[in-house]
Write a protein that holds these residues in place. Structure first.
Motif, PDB file in Angstrom:
ATOM      1  N   ILE A  60     -59.792  11.455  57.174  1.00 43.48           N
ATOM      2  CA  ILE A  60     -60.394  10.413  56.345  1.00 43.48           C
ATOM      3  C   ILE A  60     -61.485   9.674  57.109  1.00 43.48           C
ATOM      4  O   ILE A  60     -62.577   9.412  56.572  1.00 43.48           O
ATOM      5  N   GLN A  61     -61.214   9.354  58.376  1.00 50.07           N
ATOM      6  CA  GLN A  61     -62.215   8.667  59.191  1.00 50.07           C
ATOM      7  C   GLN A  61     -63.459   9.529  59.372  1.00 50.07           C
ATOM      8  O   GLN A  61     -64.592   9.023  59.313  1.00 50.07           O
ATOM      9  N   SER A  62     -63.281  10.823  59.545  1.00 49.22           N
ATOM     10  CA  SER A  62     -64.421  11.729  59.696  1.00 49.22           C
ATOM     11  C   SER A  62     -65.246  11.789  58.418  1.00 49.22           C
ATOM     12  O   SER A  62     -66.484  11.807  58.472  1.00 49.22           O
ATOM     13  N   LEU A  63     -64.573  11.825  57.267  1.00 51.27           N
ATOM     14  CA  LEU A  63     -65.290  11.828  55.995  1.00 51.27           C
ATOM     15  C   LEU A  63     -66.096  10.548  55.815  1.00 51.27           C
ATOM     16  O   LEU A  63     -67.244  10.588  55.354  1.00 51.27           O
ATOM     17  N   LEU A  64     -65.513   9.415  56.186  1.00 49.90           N
ATOM     18  CA  LEU A  64     -66.217   8.138  56.063  1.00 49.90           C
ATOM     19  C   LEU A  64     -67.433   8.098  56.979  1.00 49.90           C
ATOM     20  O   LEU A  64     -68.520   7.655  56.570  1.00 49.90           O
ATOM     21  N   PHE A  65     -67.274   8.548  58.215  1.00 53.68           N
ATOM     22  CA  PHE A  65     -68.407   8.593  59.139  1.00 53.68           C
ATOM     23  C   PHE A  65     -69.499   9.519  58.614  1.00 53.68           C
ATOM     24  O   PHE A  65     -70.691   9.208  58.713  1.00 53.68           O
ATOM     25  N   SER A  66     -69.106  10.656  58.054  1.00 49.63           N
ATOM     26  CA  SER A  66     -70.087  11.623  57.552  1.00 49.63           C
ATOM     27  C   SER A  66     -70.864  11.060  56.371  1.00 49.63           C
ATOM     28  O   SER A  66     -72.090  11.181  56.306  1.00 49.63           O
ATOM     29  N   VAL A  67     -70.145  10.441  55.436  1.00 50.46           N
ATOM     30  CA  VAL A  67     -70.808   9.858  54.264  1.00 50.46           C
ATOM     31  C   VAL A  67     -71.734   8.729  54.678  1.00 50.46           C
ATOM     32  O   VAL A  67     -72.894   8.647  54.223  1.00 50.46           O
ATOM     33  N   VAL A 194     -76.711  17.046  57.445  1.00 49.73           N
ATOM     34  CA  VAL A 194     -76.169  15.880  58.158  1.00 49.73           C
ATOM     35  C   VAL A 194     -74.672  15.750  57.946  1.00 49.73           C
ATOM     36  O   VAL A 194     -73.936  15.469  58.891  1.00 49.73           O
ATOM     37  N   PHE A 195     -74.203  15.949  56.726  1.00 50.91           N
ATOM     38  CA  PHE A 195     -72.808  15.656  56.390  1.00 50.91           C
ATOM     39  C   PHE A 195     -71.817  16.466  57.219  1.00 50.91           C
ATOM     40  O   PHE A 195     -70.979  15.909  57.947  1.00 50.91           O
ATOM     41  N   MET A 196     -71.892  17.793  57.150  1.00 50.03           N
ATOM     42  CA  MET A 196     -70.910  18.622  57.838  1.00 50.03           C
ATOM     43  C   MET A 196     -71.073  18.602  59.355  1.00 50.03           C
ATOM     44  O   MET A 196     -70.069  18.540  60.079  1.00 50.03           O
ATOM     45  N   PRO A 197     -72.287  18.660  59.912  1.00 49.94           N
ATOM     46  CA  PRO A 197     -72.393  18.541  61.376  1.00 49.94           C
ATOM     47  C   PRO A 197     -71.826  17.233  61.917  1.00 49.94           C
ATOM     48  O   PRO A 197     -71.286  17.197  63.022  1.00 49.94           O
ATOM     49  N   THR A 198     -71.963  16.145  61.134  1.00 46.40           N
ATOM     50  CA  THR A 198     -71.385  14.871  61.564  1.00 46.40           C
ATOM     51  C   THR A 198     -69.872  14.960  61.620  1.00 46.40           C
ATOM     52  O   THR A 198     -69.241  14.501  62.579  1.00 46.40           O
ATOM     53  N   MET A 199     -69.287  15.561  60.619  1.00 48.71           N
ATOM     54  CA  MET A 199     -67.835  15.670  60.560  1.00 48.71           C
ATOM     55  C   MET A 199     -67.283  16.543  61.687  1.00 48.71           C
ATOM     56  O   MET A 199     -66.208  16.273  62.225  1.00 48.71           O
ATOM     57  N   SER A 200     -68.007  17.588  62.049  1.00 50.07           N
ATOM     58  CA  SER A 200     -67.542  18.499  63.090  1.00 50.07           C
ATOM     59  C   SER A 200     -68.001  18.095  64.482  1.00 50.07           C
ATOM     60  O   SER A 200     -67.689  18.776  65.459  1.00 50.07           O
ATOM     61  N   SER A 201     -68.734  17.010  64.581  1.00 49.19           N
ATOM     62  CA  SER A 201     -69.240  16.574  65.880  1.00 49.19           C
ATOM     63  C   SER A 201     -68.114  16.057  66.761  1.00 49.19           C
ATOM     64  O   SER A 201     -67.201  15.376  66.290  1.00 49.19           O
ATOM     65  N   TYR A 202     -68.166  16.385  68.042  1.00 50.75           N
ATOM     66  CA  TYR A 202     -67.177  15.850  68.974  1.00 50.75           C
ATOM     67  C   TYR A 202     -67.801  15.317  70.264  1.00 50.75           C
ATOM     68  O   TYR A 202     -67.193  14.507  70.960  1.00 50.75           O
ATOM     69  N   SER A 231     -52.189  25.133  65.073  1.00 52.67           N
ATOM     70  CA  SER A 231     -52.576  23.917  64.352  1.00 52.67           C
ATOM     71  C   SER A 231     -54.084  23.736  64.347  1.00 52.67           C
ATOM     72  O   SER A 231     -54.672  23.331  63.335  1.00 52.67           O
ATOM     73  N   ALA A 232     -54.746  24.051  65.467  1.00 52.52           N
ATOM     74  CA  ALA A 232     -56.206  23.918  65.538  1.00 52.52           C
ATOM     75  C   ALA A 232     -56.891  24.904  64.606  1.00 52.52           C
ATOM     76  O   ALA A 232     -57.915  24.577  63.986  1.00 52.52           O
ATOM     77  N   SER A 233     -56.338  26.086  64.466  1.00 52.02           N
ATOM     78  CA  SER A 233     -56.921  27.085  63.559  1.00 52.02           C
ATOM     79  C   SER A 233     -56.801  26.635  62.111  1.00 52.02           C
ATOM     80  O   SER A 233     -57.736  26.824  61.323  1.00 52.02           O
ATOM     81  N   PHE A 234     -55.661  26.025  61.757  1.00 49.40           N
ATOM     82  CA  PHE A 234     -55.532  25.556  60.379  1.00 49.40           C
ATOM     83  C   PHE A 234     -56.502  24.413  60.103  1.00 49.40           C
ATOM     84  O   PHE A 234     -57.068  24.327  59.010  1.00 49.40           O
ATOM     85  N   MET A 235     -56.720  23.526  61.085  1.00 56.86           N
ATOM     86  CA  MET A 235     -57.706  22.462  60.909  1.00 56.86           C
ATOM     87  C   MET A 235     -59.106  23.039  60.761  1.00 56.86           C
ATOM     88  O   MET A 235     -59.932  22.514  60.009  1.00 56.86           O
ATOM     89  N   ALA A 236     -59.380  24.132  61.466  1.00 55.86           N
ATOM     90  CA  ALA A 236     -60.671  24.802  61.310  1.00 55.86           C
ATOM     91  C   ALA A 236     -60.821  25.365  59.896  1.00 55.86           C
ATOM     92  O   ALA A 236     -61.921  25.337  59.317  1.00 55.86           O
ATOM     93  N   ILE A 237     -59.715  25.853  59.317  1.00 52.54           N
ATOM     94  CA  ILE A 237     -59.763  26.336  57.931  1.00 52.54           C
ATOM     95  C   ILE A 237     -60.035  25.185  56.975  1.00 52.54           C
ATOM     96  O   ILE A 237     -60.803  25.326  56.007  1.00 52.54           O
ATOM     97  N   VAL A 243     -66.579  22.588  53.897  1.00 52.23           N
ATOM     98  CA  VAL A 243     -67.951  23.113  53.898  1.00 52.23           C
ATOM     99  C   VAL A 243     -68.237  23.854  52.592  1.00 52.23           C
ATOM    100  O   VAL A 243     -69.280  23.667  51.957  1.00 52.23           O
ATOM    101  N   GLY A 244     -67.293  24.710  52.168  1.00 54.22           N
ATOM    102  CA  GLY A 244     -67.486  25.450  50.933  1.00 54.22           C
ATOM    103  C   GLY A 244     -67.572  24.546  49.715  1.00 54.22           C
ATOM    104  O   GLY A 244     -68.413  24.756  48.835  1.00 54.22           O
ATOM    105  N   ILE A 245     -66.721  23.514  49.665  1.00 51.58           N
ATOM    106  CA  ILE A 245     -66.746  22.584  48.538  1.00 51.58           C
ATOM    107  C   ILE A 245     -68.050  21.813  48.493  1.00 51.58           C
ATOM    108  O   ILE A 245     -68.663  21.648  47.422  1.00 51.58           O
ATOM    109  N   SER A 246     -68.501  21.338  49.653  1.00 59.05           N
ATOM    110  CA  SER A 246     -69.762  20.577  49.700  1.00 59.05           C
ATOM    111  C   SER A 246     -70.943  21.442  49.289  1.00 59.05           C
ATOM    112  O   SER A 246     -71.829  20.988  48.553  1.00 59.05           O
ATOM    113  N   MET A 247     -70.959  22.700  49.723  1.00 57.91           N
ATOM    114  CA  MET A 247     -72.047  23.599  49.336  1.00 57.91           C
ATOM    115  C   MET A 247     -72.007  23.895  47.849  1.00 57.91           C
ATOM    116  O   MET A 247     -73.052  23.989  47.194  1.00 57.91           O
ATOM    117  N   LEU A 248     -70.792  24.032  47.288  1.00 56.16           N
ATOM    118  CA  LEU A 248     -70.663  24.303  45.854  1.00 56.16           C
ATOM    119  C   LEU A 248     -71.141  23.113  45.032  1.00 56.16           C
ATOM    120  O   LEU A 248     -71.845  23.275  44.032  1.00 56.16           O
TER     121      LEU A 248
END
Length: 265
Positions: A60-67, A194-202, A231-237, A243-248
């Motif tokens: 949720i925090q990542s989504l807020l930062f991205s938006v 901007v949206f997805m790179p922000t969310m995946s930024s570390y 667990s990390a692989s599922f978070m990557a999914i 990403v797919g939803i945002s592109m759609l």
């Protein structure tokens, strides 16, 4: 004997690259996401993610930062791109290059330099982690908004703008009825960049907040670093699904806008 290449044969190198470096890594991620350490099928990673309050809060925090970062970059970058695309500036391409040139510097070095500058301005990550992180995000992703918007602004139909002014529209109406509708493809493209790179930024939150802010990209990186592959692989999914939803969504929005514009004409 002459050897000639057909168009289909020219696609073979790209097809092999796609298989090796896109499809296979995704298949490995899916495999690890739904298996345990012994390789047996399980939904433990799924249950662990949706029952973990910490991981949900990070999402949720990542989504807020991205938006928020997308909105701020668009608010700042839109008028800059429009001014640079104006014919009044004969050296506008040079000014555009000034915005792009910082991107030539190594990402980690650029973020470290941003941290030093903010520290001298008394905006250190230790005292103001959210503010420092947001400034770093806007600084790093603003050029990715200006460039597509600038390219779109160059293609604006000036005759349509002049016609709306001749028909009695004020400046606000000219912007809302003519300029902004024509620039929507650039806005959508900029938002995607901007949206997805922000969310995946570390790197940015890790350096500028001094480890106090964890985004979704940080969680995935920490998981793989600690050998929590499942667990990390599922978070990557989850990231791929977003990403797919945002592109759609952006694709449907663009198609509706183009269809509405065609019907108006």
């Amino acid at each position: 004997m002459k050897f000639s290449l057909q168009r289909k044969q020219l696609c073979i190198p790209y097809f092999l690259f796609l298989i090796l470096f896109v499809v296979l890594p995704i298949l490995f991620i899916v495999f690890y996401a739904f298996t345990d350490k012994n390789g047996y099928f399980t939904f433990n990673a799924v249950v662990d993610f949706f029952t973990s309050t910490n991981k949900i809060n990070v999402l949720i925090q990542s989504l807020l930062f991205s938006v928020l970062n997308t909105i701020i970059c668009l608010v700042i970058g839109y008028p800059i791109a429009y001014i640079l695309a104006s014919k009044e500036f004969k050296t506008n391409y040079i000014i555009v290059m000034l915005f792009v040139m910082p991107m030539w510097i190594n990402f980690v070095l650029r973020t470290g330099a941003t941290r030093d500058v903010l520290t001298r301005l008394n905006i250190s990550g230790g005292e103001h982690p959210y503010l420092a992180t947001m400034i770093g995000l806007v600084y790093n992703y603003l050029p990715f908004v200006i460039l597509p918007l600038y390219s779109t602004m160059l293609k604006l139909d000036k005759s349509q703008i002049e016609a709306s002014m001749d028909l009695g529209c004020n400046r606000f109406q000219v912007f809302t009825k003519s300029i902004f509708p024509q620039s929507i493809p650039g806005v959508v493209s900029a938002a995607q960049m901007v949206f997805m790179p922000t969310m995946s930024s570390y790197v940015i939150p890790e350096i500028l907040s001094e480890g106090k802010i964890v985004l979704f990209g940080n969680s995935i990186y920490i998981g793989f670093s600690n050998n929590q592959w499942n667990s990390a692989s599922f978070m990557a999914i989850i990231m791929l699904v977003i990403v797919g939803i945002s592109m759609l969504i952006t694709r449907n929005f663009t198609e509706k806008e183009e269809g509405g514009r065609a019907s108006r004409w």
